[in-house]
Design a protein around this motif. Structure first.
Motif, PDB file in Angstrom:
ATOM      1  N   ILE B 167       0.834  -1.199   0.000  1.00 13.98           N
ATOM      2  CA  ILE B 167       0.000   0.000   0.000  1.00 13.98           C
ATOM      3  C   ILE B 167       0.872   1.253   0.000  1.00 13.98           C
ATOM      4  O   ILE B 167       0.623   2.213  -0.748  1.00 13.98           O
ATOM      5  CB  ILE B 167      -0.931  -0.005   1.233  1.00 13.98           C
ATOM      6  CG1 ILE B 167      -1.971  -1.133   1.131  1.00 13.98           C
ATOM      7  CG2 ILE B 167      -1.630   1.349   1.394  1.00 13.98           C
ATOM      8  CD1 ILE B 167      -3.028  -0.928   0.083  1.00 13.98           C
ATOM      9  N   PHE B 168       1.937   1.225   0.826  1.00  9.05           N
ATOM     10  CA  PHE B 168       2.792   2.408   0.949  1.00  9.05           C
ATOM     11  C   PHE B 168       3.537   2.723  -0.354  1.00  9.05           C
ATOM     12  O   PHE B 168       3.792   3.888  -0.643  1.00  9.05           O
ATOM     13  CB  PHE B 168       3.795   2.234   2.093  1.00  9.05           C
ATOM     14  CG  PHE B 168       3.177   2.477   3.441  1.00  9.05           C
ATOM     15  CD1 PHE B 168       1.839   2.869   3.575  1.00  9.05           C
ATOM     16  CD2 PHE B 168       3.914   2.319   4.616  1.00  9.05           C
ATOM     17  CE1 PHE B 168       1.255   3.082   4.813  1.00  9.05           C
ATOM     18  CE2 PHE B 168       3.342   2.534   5.863  1.00  9.05           C
ATOM     19  CZ  PHE B 168       2.005   2.918   5.956  1.00  9.05           C
ATOM     20  N   VAL B 169       3.894   1.699  -1.143  1.00  9.66           N
ATOM     21  CA  VAL B 169       4.557   1.993  -2.416  1.00  9.66           C
ATOM     22  C   VAL B 169       3.546   2.300  -3.513  1.00  9.66           C
ATOM     23  O   VAL B 169       3.929   2.482  -4.672  1.00  9.66           O
ATOM     24  CB  VAL B 169       5.485   0.843  -2.871  1.00  9.66           C
ATOM     25  CG1 VAL B 169       6.579   0.594  -1.834  1.00  9.66           C
ATOM     26  CG2 VAL B 169       4.705  -0.432  -3.151  1.00  9.66           C
ATOM     27  N   GLY B 170       2.255   2.350  -3.144  1.00 15.13           N
ATOM     28  CA  GLY B 170       1.265   2.848  -4.087  1.00 15.13           C
ATOM     29  C   GLY B 170       0.523   1.798  -4.892  1.00 15.13           C
ATOM     30  O   GLY B 170      -0.194   2.131  -5.837  1.00 15.13           O
ATOM     31  N   MET B 171       0.679   0.530  -4.538  1.00 14.42           N
ATOM     32  CA  MET B 171      -0.100  -0.481  -5.253  1.00 14.42           C
ATOM     33  C   MET B 171      -1.581  -0.344  -4.906  1.00 14.42           C
ATOM     34  O   MET B 171      -1.935   0.181  -3.854  1.00 14.42           O
ATOM     35  CB  MET B 171       0.364  -1.880  -4.830  1.00 14.42           C
ATOM     36  CG  MET B 171       1.655  -2.296  -5.482  1.00 14.42           C
ATOM     37  SD  MET B 171       1.968  -4.018  -5.078  1.00 14.42           S
ATOM     38  CE  MET B 171       3.629  -4.163  -5.717  1.00 14.42           C
ATOM     39  N   ASP B 172      -2.434  -0.854  -5.792  1.00 16.08           N
ATOM     40  CA  ASP B 172      -3.856  -0.785  -5.455  1.00 16.08           C
ATOM     41  C   ASP B 172      -4.173  -1.858  -4.429  1.00 16.08           C
ATOM     42  O   ASP B 172      -3.418  -2.818  -4.224  1.00 16.08           O
ATOM     43  CB  ASP B 172      -4.719  -0.937  -6.706  1.00 16.08           C
ATOM     44  CG  ASP B 172      -4.647  -2.314  -7.285  1.00 16.08           C
ATOM     45  OD1 ASP B 172      -5.667  -3.033  -7.276  1.00 16.08           O
ATOM     46  OD2 ASP B 172      -3.549  -2.669  -7.781  1.00 16.08           O
TER      47      ASP B 172
END
Lengths: 208, 208, 208
Positions: B167-172
């Motif tokens: 989540i923190f690296v921006g994955m959905d």
């Protein structure tokens, strides 16, 4: 009306405190240990219920009478019940059955007052009724009564359903309580007296 | 999107209810006792999580579907799984592993939704994942799985870290969930299959 | 002033985390299992306290320092205490006694800050002091210390009463804390050293 509910609640507290104190006596605990086990048994179920529905601070923090009833019960118990052979057999089971009946109804009633659904009311009756006894048995390293083959959880669930249905068909609160308490008590005491049990769900797999 | 999370949550509930029912079957409990143990296993971890973060009334009080899923699972289990020799070996461990993977992700996801920190999200995943199973094992007087030498808590913590990092690296959310669930499941199932364990912290003091 | 309370709280967290890690070491758990048992021991009592009084999200969710102290304690413990024969005897009991003294005072102090009654403050001190250790012992399938005949709950209750009375007669918070901590610690350590116990409440009924 609501004074009766309060009275039943304090009675249930005293009875479960007694059952906790008797369990402590069987494990040779010191007086403060007896107070701890009596308290956990008496207010454990209701505390879990209040924490789950968010009625915090939980009931015995808001009303000191519960703690005072427990202290009075424990002191009476320590003073009077010194002679073990004077204690009638199965006294722990019978005190526990009475507490189960009283607390099941109290738990279901509190859920309905908060306008929760009938199913949740039955579950809250069950949690209030069996929660304290489960903690008592876990601490004493006994097999929790709810796990034994004799009818136990069933008595509480039937009582909760009786109470909820009686309220839903429009009976007054007092009649509903008495019906529910008697059905729980009769089922549980019969189970104790004649060692009744429902057919067990039996899985004897060699490996799991 | 959020329907998928809800669907996973109900799946985890069914799987853990099954693991509780199977454990009850090994202890020859009656049908209502089976329901109690299945419920405690299925909603125990999430209830502790919600009580700790203050999301009260807890999830299953607000949404009756969780209780209905548990009831349906228990009834199906009581009706279908009568023949013990038809039950595949290690079915309890495998059901438990699947529930661990699903609930770890659900717990971490709920914490992040409330904008709690990544570390708290991992802990909430762990509580949601292992809480119900610990209560089940305590009630059945088994050594809690989390205490056994095989990798268990580790699988949940790794899953929680995978989800939070993803989540923190921006994955959905969906991809993160699948990554985290598969990592937990693979670690736990490998541990069951090959009896893997991390090097133990071993203190054999004669006296403490 | 309140920095001192915070400092004591973190000390108690470290000490109970150490007692949990030592207990885990006696059961040959893997590193993540050690973290779980250390955490449960260190924050279990305070979490129950906060859930009961409705101070949610509970303390360690709002303040990450508690988790960091636990992690640091566990890592230090895993790295340093490898050689079992270097561990002094009774180290688990002594770490537990120190944690009991610190957490009893912290629990009573938090209750008084919320303007709860003196009786509730003593109970909250007890819950904070003994809660984590009870969960640790249940998970390790040990007889909970609170159930053993040696003085344990008594030490916490006396400490809670000392703190509450000291505050009520107008002493400053720091002096009250030191008085209460020393009374708990001296009672508990004396009980460990000389195997002191109060006269037990002994009920040996053949049948209950």
């Amino acid at each position: 009306m609501s004074q009766w509910i309060y009275f039943f609640d304090l009675c249930g507290t005293a009875v479960f405190a007694l059952s906790g104190a008797l369990a402590a006596g069987k494990h040779r605990m010191d007086p403060f240990g007896v107070i701890v086990l009596a308290s956990v048994t008496a207010i454990g179920g209701g505390s879990i219920r209040d924490a789950l529905i968010g009625a915090t601070p939980v009931f015995w923090i808001r009303d000191p009478n519960y703690m005072l009833v427990i202290l009075a019960t424990v002191i009476t118990c320590l003073v009077l019940v010194r002679k073990p052979h004077k204690l009638p057999p199965r006294s722990l089971s019978i005190a526990d059955a009475l507490g189960l009946a009283l607390f099941t109804v109290i738990g279901a009633e509190k859920a309905l007052l908060l306008e929760l659904s009938g199913m949740v009311a039955v579950v809250m009756g069950l949690i209030t009724g069996v929660g304290g006894g489960i903690i008592r048995d876990l601490l004493c390293r006994q097999i929790p009564m709810v796990l034994r083959t004799e009818i136990y959880a069933t008595a509480s669930i039937v009582g909760g359903i009786c109470y909820t249905l009686s309220i839903f068909v429009g009976m007054d609160s007092m009649t509903s309580m008495l019906i529910a308490m008697f059905s729980t008590l009769i089922i549980r005491l019969s189970a104790i007296r004649w060692h009744l049990s429902l057919p067990a769900f039996d899985l004897k797999t060699k490996r799991t």
